[in-house]
Design a protein around this motif. Sequence first.
Motif, PDB file in Angstrom:
ATOM      1  N   ASP A  50       0.811  -1.226   0.000  1.00 56.82           N
ATOM      2  CA  ASP A  50       0.000   0.000   0.000  1.00 56.82           C
ATOM      3  C   ASP A  50       0.843   1.275   0.000  1.00 56.82           C
ATOM      4  O   ASP A  50       0.341   2.342  -0.313  1.00 56.82           O
ATOM      5  CB  ASP A  50      -0.949   0.020   1.203  1.00 56.82           C
ATOM      6  CG  ASP A  50      -2.047  -1.027   1.106  1.00 56.82           C
ATOM      7  OD1 ASP A  50      -2.175  -1.673   0.035  1.00 56.82           O
ATOM      8  OD2 ASP A  50      -2.771  -1.210   2.104  1.00 56.82           O
ATOM      9  N   ARG A  51       2.110   1.175   0.359  1.00 54.21           N
ATOM     10  CA  ARG A  51       3.020   2.325   0.332  1.00 54.21           C
ATOM     11  C   ARG A  51       3.827   2.359  -0.968  1.00 54.21           C
ATOM     12  O   ARG A  51       4.722   3.169  -1.108  1.00 54.21           O
ATOM     13  CB  ARG A  51       3.951   2.282   1.546  1.00 54.21           C
ATOM     14  CG  ARG A  51       3.191   2.496   2.855  1.00 54.21           C
ATOM     15  CD  ARG A  51       4.014   2.244   4.089  1.00 54.21           C
ATOM     16  NE  ARG A  51       4.665   0.939   4.163  1.00 54.21           N
ATOM     17  CZ  ARG A  51       4.069  -0.221   4.411  1.00 54.21           C
ATOM     18  NH1 ARG A  51       2.774  -0.270   4.584  1.00 54.21           N
ATOM     19  NH2 ARG A  51       4.736  -1.339   4.478  1.00 54.21           N
ATOM     20  N   GLY A  52       3.502   1.456  -1.890  1.00 48.39           N
ATOM     21  CA  GLY A  52       4.182   1.432  -3.174  1.00 48.39           C
ATOM     22  C   GLY A  52       5.536   0.753  -3.148  1.00 48.39           C
ATOM     23  O   GLY A  52       6.297   0.835  -4.112  1.00 48.39           O
ATOM     24  N   GLN A  53       5.866   0.074  -2.070  1.00 52.85           N
ATOM     25  CA  GLN A  53       7.168  -0.590  -1.948  1.00 52.85           C
ATOM     26  C   GLN A  53       7.114  -1.984  -2.557  1.00 52.85           C
ATOM     27  O   GLN A  53       6.171  -2.729  -2.330  1.00 52.85           O
ATOM     28  CB  GLN A  53       7.571  -0.680  -0.477  1.00 52.85           C
ATOM     29  CG  GLN A  53       7.679   0.677   0.174  1.00 52.85           C
ATOM     30  CD  GLN A  53       7.610   0.597   1.692  1.00 52.85           C
ATOM     31  OE1 GLN A  53       6.973  -0.282   2.253  1.00 52.85           O
ATOM     32  NE2 GLN A  53       8.263   1.536   2.349  1.00 52.85           N
ATOM     33  N   THR A  54       8.167  -2.327  -3.302  1.00 51.59           N
ATOM     34  CA  THR A  54       8.271  -3.652  -3.902  1.00 51.59           C
ATOM     35  C   THR A  54       9.154  -4.557  -3.036  1.00 51.59           C
ATOM     36  O   THR A  54       9.936  -4.062  -2.217  1.00 51.59           O
ATOM     37  CB  THR A  54       8.888  -3.564  -5.308  1.00 51.59           C
ATOM     38  OG1 THR A  54      10.229  -3.060  -5.180  1.00 51.59           O
ATOM     39  CG2 THR A  54       8.061  -2.686  -6.236  1.00 51.59           C
ATOM     40  N   PRO A  55       9.060  -5.871  -3.234  1.00 54.77           N
ATOM     41  CA  PRO A  55       9.939  -6.771  -2.497  1.00 54.77           C
ATOM     42  C   PRO A  55      11.430  -6.447  -2.703  1.00 54.77           C
ATOM     43  O   PRO A  55      12.218  -6.504  -1.752  1.00 54.77           O
ATOM     44  CB  PRO A  55       9.577  -8.153  -3.046  1.00 54.77           C
ATOM     45  CG  PRO A  55       8.123  -8.012  -3.415  1.00 54.77           C
ATOM     46  CD  PRO A  55       8.032  -6.622  -3.987  1.00 54.77           C
ATOM     47  N   LEU A  56      11.821  -6.065  -3.925  1.00 56.28           N
ATOM     48  CA  LEU A  56      13.226  -5.737  -4.179  1.00 56.28           C
ATOM     49  C   LEU A  56      13.646  -4.505  -3.378  1.00 56.28           C
ATOM     50  O   LEU A  56      14.737  -4.469  -2.808  1.00 56.28           O
ATOM     51  CB  LEU A  56      13.462  -5.519  -5.674  1.00 56.28           C
ATOM     52  CG  LEU A  56      14.899  -5.246  -6.107  1.00 56.28           C
ATOM     53  CD1 LEU A  56      15.852  -6.356  -5.651  1.00 56.28           C
ATOM     54  CD2 LEU A  56      14.967  -5.072  -7.622  1.00 56.28           C
ATOM     55  N   ALA A  57      12.785  -3.507  -3.312  1.00 56.44           N
ATOM     56  CA  ALA A  57      13.094  -2.318  -2.512  1.00 56.44           C
ATOM     57  C   ALA A  57      13.218  -2.683  -1.034  1.00 56.44           C
ATOM     58  O   ALA A  57      14.115  -2.190  -0.339  1.00 56.44           O
ATOM     59  CB  ALA A  57      12.016  -1.254  -2.712  1.00 56.44           C
ATOM     60  N   GLY A  58      12.357  -3.566  -0.551  1.00 59.14           N
ATOM     61  CA  GLY A  58      12.425  -4.004   0.842  1.00 59.14           C
ATOM     62  C   GLY A  58      13.721  -4.724   1.146  1.00 59.14           C
ATOM     63  O   GLY A  58      14.356  -4.490   2.179  1.00 59.14           O
ATOM     64  N   GLU A  87       7.021   4.411  -3.453  1.00 55.31           N
ATOM     65  CA  GLU A  87       6.462   5.705  -3.063  1.00 55.31           C
ATOM     66  C   GLU A  87       7.534   6.792  -3.154  1.00 55.31           C
ATOM     67  O   GLU A  87       8.667   6.591  -2.741  1.00 55.31           O
ATOM     68  CB  GLU A  87       5.933   5.610  -1.634  1.00 55.31           C
ATOM     69  CG  GLU A  87       5.093   6.776  -1.219  1.00 55.31           C
ATOM     70  CD  GLU A  87       4.459   6.521   0.131  1.00 55.31           C
ATOM     71  OE1 GLU A  87       4.973   7.069   1.117  1.00 55.31           O
ATOM     72  OE2 GLU A  87       3.464   5.781   0.184  1.00 55.31           O
ATOM     73  N   GLY A  88       7.175   7.905  -3.713  1.00 51.14           N
ATOM     74  CA  GLY A  88       8.130   8.996  -3.862  1.00 51.14           C
ATOM     75  C   GLY A  88       9.046   8.819  -5.061  1.00 51.14           C
ATOM     76  O   GLY A  88       9.991   9.585  -5.248  1.00 51.14           O
TER      77      GLY A  88
END
Length: 175
Positions: free
Chosen positions: A81-89, A114-115
């Motif tokens: 919901d915050r626009g974060q992908t697994p790779l970003a995490g 996000e952003g």
Amino acid sequence: MQNEPPKPELDEETIAFAQRVFQHARAGQAQELEELLRMGLPPNLRNEKGDSLLMLASYHGHVDAVGVLLAHGADPELANDRGQTPLAGAAFKGDMATVQCLLDSGADANGRSEGGKTPLMIAAMFNRTEIAEALLARGADLQARDAGGLTAEALAGAMGAVDTAEQLARAAPNS
């Protein structure tokens, strides 16, 4: 105007089962996830925050669980919901094995969260040089800008991440 039928409420047993499934992902319990996926558990199941099982396993650095989920069709681009992908995490947490597994399974090195931040920007901000190198090798755009107009190099500098700022300055085409 017709009344919409009421949404069915989940019973306590179903809610408890769902909580266990998400805990398997957070804890990296690959074998338990494998069994449930073989029984028909949807690989892109999401919790109330939009976190998929893959997002939770990636964020918590459980590469074996990540591999199981991907093998069963989990979408590496499914953002929360915050626009974060697994790779970003995984880049944020600094887990190289998980980053590599996601990239090997087709995760987009330039996926935006996000952003407008890319995984490279996130790796750079937190001084993750090894991850930044892997992302660059997979086509991460060094010149991409976030919603504020900043590149990964500028974000690294702003965060005091000296190693990645220098690494990205050396990698720039005009350096």
